[in-house]
Motif scaffolding. Sequence first.
Motif, PDB file in Angstrom:
ATOM      1  N   PHE A  28       0.836  -1.200   0.000  1.00 37.13           N
ATOM      2  CA  PHE A  28       0.000   0.000   0.000  1.00 37.13           C
ATOM      3  C   PHE A  28       0.873   1.254   0.000  1.00 37.13           C
ATOM      4  CE2 PHE A  28      -2.393   3.453   1.826  1.00 37.13           C
ATOM      5  CZ  PHE A  28      -3.695   3.291   1.361  1.00 37.13           C
ATOM      6  N   GLY A  29       1.881   1.267   0.890  1.00 35.24           N
ATOM      7  CA  GLY A  29       2.729   2.446   1.019  1.00 35.24           C
ATOM      8  C   GLY A  29       3.549   2.727  -0.233  1.00 35.24           C
ATOM      9  N   ILE A  30       4.153   1.674  -0.789  1.00 30.63           N
ATOM     10  CA  ILE A  30       4.958   1.858  -2.005  1.00 30.63           C
ATOM     11  C   ILE A  30       4.074   2.273  -3.173  1.00 30.63           C
ATOM     12  CG2 ILE A  30       6.381   0.681  -3.716  1.00 30.63           C
ATOM     13  CD1 ILE A  30       7.598  -0.957  -1.489  1.00 30.63           C
ATOM     14  N   GLY A  31       2.903   1.639  -3.293  1.00 28.00           N
ATOM     15  CA  GLY A  31       1.975   2.007  -4.363  1.00 28.00           C
ATOM     16  C   GLY A  31       1.567   3.463  -4.263  1.00 28.00           C
TER      17      GLY A  31
ATOM     18  N   GLY B 197      -9.622  -6.183 -10.857  1.00 27.28           N
ATOM     19  CA  GLY B 197      -9.451  -5.262 -11.970  1.00 27.28           C
ATOM     20  C   GLY B 197     -10.495  -4.178 -12.053  1.00 27.28           C
ATOM     21  N   PHE B 198     -11.692  -4.427 -11.501  1.00 29.75           N
ATOM     22  CA  PHE B 198     -12.786  -3.484 -11.711  1.00 29.75           C
ATOM     23  C   PHE B 198     -13.532  -3.089 -10.438  1.00 29.75           C
ATOM     24  CE2 PHE B 198     -12.202  -6.063 -15.539  1.00 29.75           C
ATOM     25  CZ  PHE B 198     -11.997  -5.090 -16.489  1.00 29.75           C
ATOM     26  N   SER B 199     -13.345  -3.805  -9.347  1.00 31.12           N
ATOM     27  CA  SER B 199     -14.185  -3.572  -8.170  1.00 31.12           C
ATOM     28  C   SER B 199     -13.529  -2.754  -7.070  1.00 31.12           C
ATOM     29  CB  SER B 199     -14.633  -4.924  -7.581  1.00 31.12           C
ATOM     30  OG  SER B 199     -15.426  -5.619  -8.525  1.00 31.12           O
ATOM     31  N   ILE B 200     -12.233  -2.461  -7.181  1.00 29.60           N
ATOM     32  CA  ILE B 200     -11.546  -1.687  -6.146  1.00 29.60           C
ATOM     33  C   ILE B 200     -11.342  -0.246  -6.598  1.00 29.60           C
ATOM     34  CG2 ILE B 200      -9.439  -1.452  -4.786  1.00 29.60           C
ATOM     35  CD1 ILE B 200      -9.106  -4.462  -4.919  1.00 29.60           C
ATOM     36  N   TYR B 201     -10.862  -0.077  -7.825  1.00 33.32           N
ATOM     37  CA  TYR B 201     -10.584   1.259  -8.353  1.00 33.32           C
ATOM     38  C   TYR B 201     -10.570   1.158  -9.869  1.00 33.32           C
ATOM     39  CZ  TYR B 201      -8.432   5.906  -8.633  1.00 33.32           C
ATOM     40  OH  TYR B 201      -8.172   7.233  -8.893  1.00 33.32           O
TER      41      TYR B 201
ATOM     42  N   VAL C   8      -1.029  -7.335  -4.378  1.00 26.41           N
ATOM     43  CA  VAL C   8      -1.623  -6.690  -5.552  1.00 26.41           C
ATOM     44  C   VAL C   8      -2.822  -5.834  -5.155  1.00 26.41           C
ATOM     45  CG1 VAL C   8      -2.822  -7.081  -7.737  1.00 26.41           C
ATOM     46  CG2 VAL C   8      -0.807  -8.436  -7.169  1.00 26.41           C
ATOM     47  N   ALA C   9      -3.718  -6.399  -4.334  1.00 24.61           N
ATOM     48  CA  ALA C   9      -4.908  -5.655  -3.923  1.00 24.61           C
ATOM     49  C   ALA C   9      -4.535  -4.405  -3.134  1.00 24.61           C
ATOM     50  CB  ALA C   9      -5.827  -6.551  -3.093  1.00 24.61           C
ATOM     51  N   SER C  10      -3.576  -4.532  -2.218  1.00 24.69           N
ATOM     52  CA  SER C  10      -3.197  -3.374  -1.401  1.00 24.69           C
ATOM     53  C   SER C  10      -2.477  -2.320  -2.234  1.00 24.69           C
ATOM     54  CB  SER C  10      -2.318  -3.807  -0.225  1.00 24.69           C
ATOM     55  OG  SER C  10      -1.101  -4.373  -0.668  1.00 24.69           O
ATOM     56  N   SER C  11      -1.714  -2.755  -3.246  1.00 26.09           N
ATOM     57  CA  SER C  11      -1.045  -1.769  -4.103  1.00 26.09           C
ATOM     58  C   SER C  11      -2.068  -0.971  -4.907  1.00 26.09           C
ATOM     59  CB  SER C  11      -0.055  -2.467  -5.049  1.00 26.09           C
ATOM     60  OG  SER C  11      -0.715  -3.230  -6.030  1.00 26.09           O
ATOM     61  N   ILE C  12      -3.128  -1.640  -5.372  1.00 23.11           N
ATOM     62  CA  ILE C  12      -4.190  -0.932  -6.099  1.00 23.11           C
ATOM     63  C   ILE C  12      -4.883   0.069  -5.174  1.00 23.11           C
ATOM     64  CG2 ILE C  12      -6.412  -1.203  -7.274  1.00 23.11           C
ATOM     65  CD1 ILE C  12      -5.428  -3.954  -8.233  1.00 23.11           C
ATOM     66  N   MET C  13      -5.124  -0.343  -3.930  1.00 21.17           N
ATOM     67  CA  MET C  13      -5.744   0.567  -2.961  1.00 21.17           C
ATOM     68  C   MET C  13      -4.843   1.774  -2.698  1.00 21.17           C
ATOM     69  SD  MET C  13      -7.214  -2.117  -0.140  1.00 21.17           S
ATOM     70  CE  MET C  13      -7.924  -3.670  -0.688  1.00 21.17           C
ATOM     71  N   GLY C  14      -3.536   1.522  -2.544  1.00 21.08           N
ATOM     72  CA  GLY C  14      -2.604   2.621  -2.297  1.00 21.08           C
ATOM     73  C   GLY C  14      -2.534   3.590  -3.454  1.00 21.08           C
ATOM     74  N   ILE C  15      -2.536   3.053  -4.662  1.00 20.34           N
ATOM     75  CA  ILE C  15      -2.503   3.894  -5.866  1.00 20.34           C
ATOM     76  C   ILE C  15      -3.782   4.725  -5.965  1.00 20.34           C
ATOM     77  CG2 ILE C  15      -2.620   3.782  -8.389  1.00 20.34           C
ATOM     78  CD1 ILE C  15      -0.664   1.318  -8.091  1.00 20.34           C
ATOM     79  N   GLY C  16      -4.926   4.078  -5.728  1.00 19.15           N
ATOM     80  CA  GLY C  16      -6.187   4.811  -5.771  1.00 19.15           C
ATOM     81  C   GLY C  16      -6.259   5.883  -4.701  1.00 19.15           C
ATOM     82  N   ALA C  17      -5.769   5.562  -3.487  1.00 20.62           N
ATOM     83  CA  ALA C  17      -5.805   6.520  -2.388  1.00 20.62           C
ATOM     84  C   ALA C  17      -4.901   7.719  -2.648  1.00 20.62           C
ATOM     85  CB  ALA C  17      -5.391   5.831  -1.088  1.00 20.62           C
TER      86      ALA C  17
ATOM     87  N   ALA D 247     -12.669   7.778  -4.608  1.00 13.35           N
ATOM     88  CA  ALA D 247     -13.024   6.908  -5.734  1.00 13.35           C
ATOM     89  C   ALA D 247     -12.703   5.444  -5.453  1.00 13.35           C
ATOM     90  CB  ALA D 247     -12.301   7.356  -6.997  1.00 13.35           C
ATOM     91  N   VAL D 248     -11.902   5.204  -4.398  1.00 14.81           N
ATOM     92  CA  VAL D 248     -11.596   3.810  -4.026  1.00 14.81           C
ATOM     93  C   VAL D 248     -12.842   3.185  -3.423  1.00 14.81           C
ATOM     94  CG1 VAL D 248     -10.163   2.310  -2.602  1.00 14.81           C
ATOM     95  CG2 VAL D 248      -9.178   4.384  -3.604  1.00 14.81           C
ATOM     96  N   ARG D 249     -13.185   2.023  -3.890  1.00  9.12           N
ATOM     97  CA  ARG D 249     -14.366   1.334  -3.369  1.00  9.12           C
ATOM     98  C   ARG D 249     -13.967   0.606  -2.082  1.00  9.12           C
ATOM     99  NH1 ARG D 249     -14.313   0.821  -8.964  1.00  9.12           N
ATOM    100  NH2 ARG D 249     -16.098   1.781 -10.004  1.00  9.12           N
ATOM    101  N   TRP D 250     -13.980   1.363  -0.992  1.00 11.05           N
ATOM    102  CA  TRP D 250     -13.496   0.838   0.288  1.00 11.05           C
ATOM    103  C   TRP D 250     -14.387  -0.280   0.813  1.00 11.05           C
ATOM    104  CZ3 TRP D 250      -8.733   2.070   1.091  1.00 11.05           C
ATOM    105  CH2 TRP D 250      -8.233   3.306   0.666  1.00 11.05           C
ATOM    106  N   GLY D 251     -15.641  -0.310   0.375  1.00 12.73           N
ATOM    107  CA  GLY D 251     -16.522  -1.406   0.794  1.00 12.73           C
ATOM    108  C   GLY D 251     -16.004  -2.738   0.297  1.00 12.73           C
ATOM    109  N   LYS D 252     -15.565  -2.785  -0.971  1.00 13.85           N
ATOM    110  CA  LYS D 252     -14.977  -4.010  -1.525  1.00 13.85           C
ATOM    111  C   LYS D 252     -13.656  -4.318  -0.825  1.00 13.85           C
ATOM    112  CE  LYS D 252     -16.215  -6.241  -4.309  1.00 13.85           C
ATOM    113  NZ  LYS D 252     -16.917  -7.533  -4.263  1.00 13.85           N
ATOM    114  N   ALA D 253     -12.891  -3.250  -0.525  1.00 17.27           N
ATOM    115  CA  ALA D 253     -11.630  -3.443   0.173  1.00 17.27           C
ATOM    116  C   ALA D 253     -11.866  -4.045   1.554  1.00 17.27           C
ATOM    117  CB  ALA D 253     -10.891  -2.111   0.305  1.00 17.27           C
ATOM    118  N   THR D 254     -12.913  -3.586   2.232  1.00 22.16           N
ATOM    119  CA  THR D 254     -13.251  -4.128   3.552  1.00 22.16           C
ATOM    120  C   THR D 254     -13.652  -5.592   3.450  1.00 22.16           C
ATOM    121  OG1 THR D 254     -14.014  -1.945   4.263  1.00 22.16           O
ATOM    122  CG2 THR D 254     -14.742  -3.851   5.564  1.00 22.16           C
TER     123      THR D 254
END
Length: 344
Positions: A161-164, A256-260, A294-303, A309-316
């Motif tokens: 997450f941090g590196i992303g 690919g489509f549900s987080i960001y 992979v999932a956390s990097s996508i979240m970090g990039i979106g954040a 715009a990050v779908r935090w519900g899916k992340a949760t």
Amino acid sequence: MDSTILVLAISTIAIVLIFEYTNGFHDAANIIATLIASRAMTPVQSVLLVAFFEFLGPLLGGTAVADTIGTFVSLGDIDRVLALTIVLCGLIGAIAWNLLTWWFGIPSSSSHALVGGLAGVVMVAAGSHHVAWGFSDLLHGHLSGVAKVIAALILSPIIGFGIGYLLHKIMLRLLRGAHPSINRDLRHLQYVTSAGLAFSHGANDGQKSMGILTLVLLLGGFIPTFAVPFWVIVACSLTITLGILSGGWQIVRTLGFSIYKIRPLHALDSQMTAASVIFSSSLFGAPVSTTHVVASSIMGIGASERPKAVRWGKATEIATTWVITIPGAALMSISCYLVIRAFV
């Protein structure tokens, strides 16, 4: 050699390879999701590219992770039949969890499932002292056993997450004012970054089954010490590659489509982030979850770009699955063991 031990060993080796196959098609989505979402490649092109470099990962990535996974349980001092039965049930529990989460399109961790499945059944069938927990070593600043596995599985998504987050900030600044045609170049660069991610995944995840398969050979009396044979490396490379070729399309949609909303730059940054974290972990012998990274990097990039715009519900939902995977796989492996004990 006792025929019971031989049958159990062969059966367990087959189950190890089945687990490696499910690991491949379960985790294929982690690598190809951003490729497809950013339209850098077609599904067929992405799977073929990823499969090739996935095959090379276990062959060239060493055995440090295999050594960690193959030694976090200690079963050498108990009856061989019981020891092999324990490993067999642990693997069945992990496979069952992989199939369950794949069916519902949930990107859970095959690594968590393997650790949970084995640790759970070992505690019930042989006692908790047969698990190398490593917590006492942790007090002295040394990572080993389950503590090393858990530390890697917990820290890797945080680092991802941090590196992303930071990498995407830097890339946005560097590409500020760039012409939209830059997206074509970013898609082409993904050929390299996705190959690196596939190689790092093979070097890490492929070794997990290598470690378990070597443990089976040791418990069955086929090898004198824990050392990964070359044929084991080749077998695991082939099996995980076949799994990759099968794909995991339900999970592709989630990552690919549900987080960001993934565009070429997001995909490139995610692949670079995940590849660096996973390969670095492999060098240190730390088994990590490609799914988590992979999932956390996508979240970090979106954040870093648009947090709202990050779908935090899916992340949760994904994070909840991470938490329940170890106990869930443990319950499945324990249930398998109890069923076998009831009928044998």
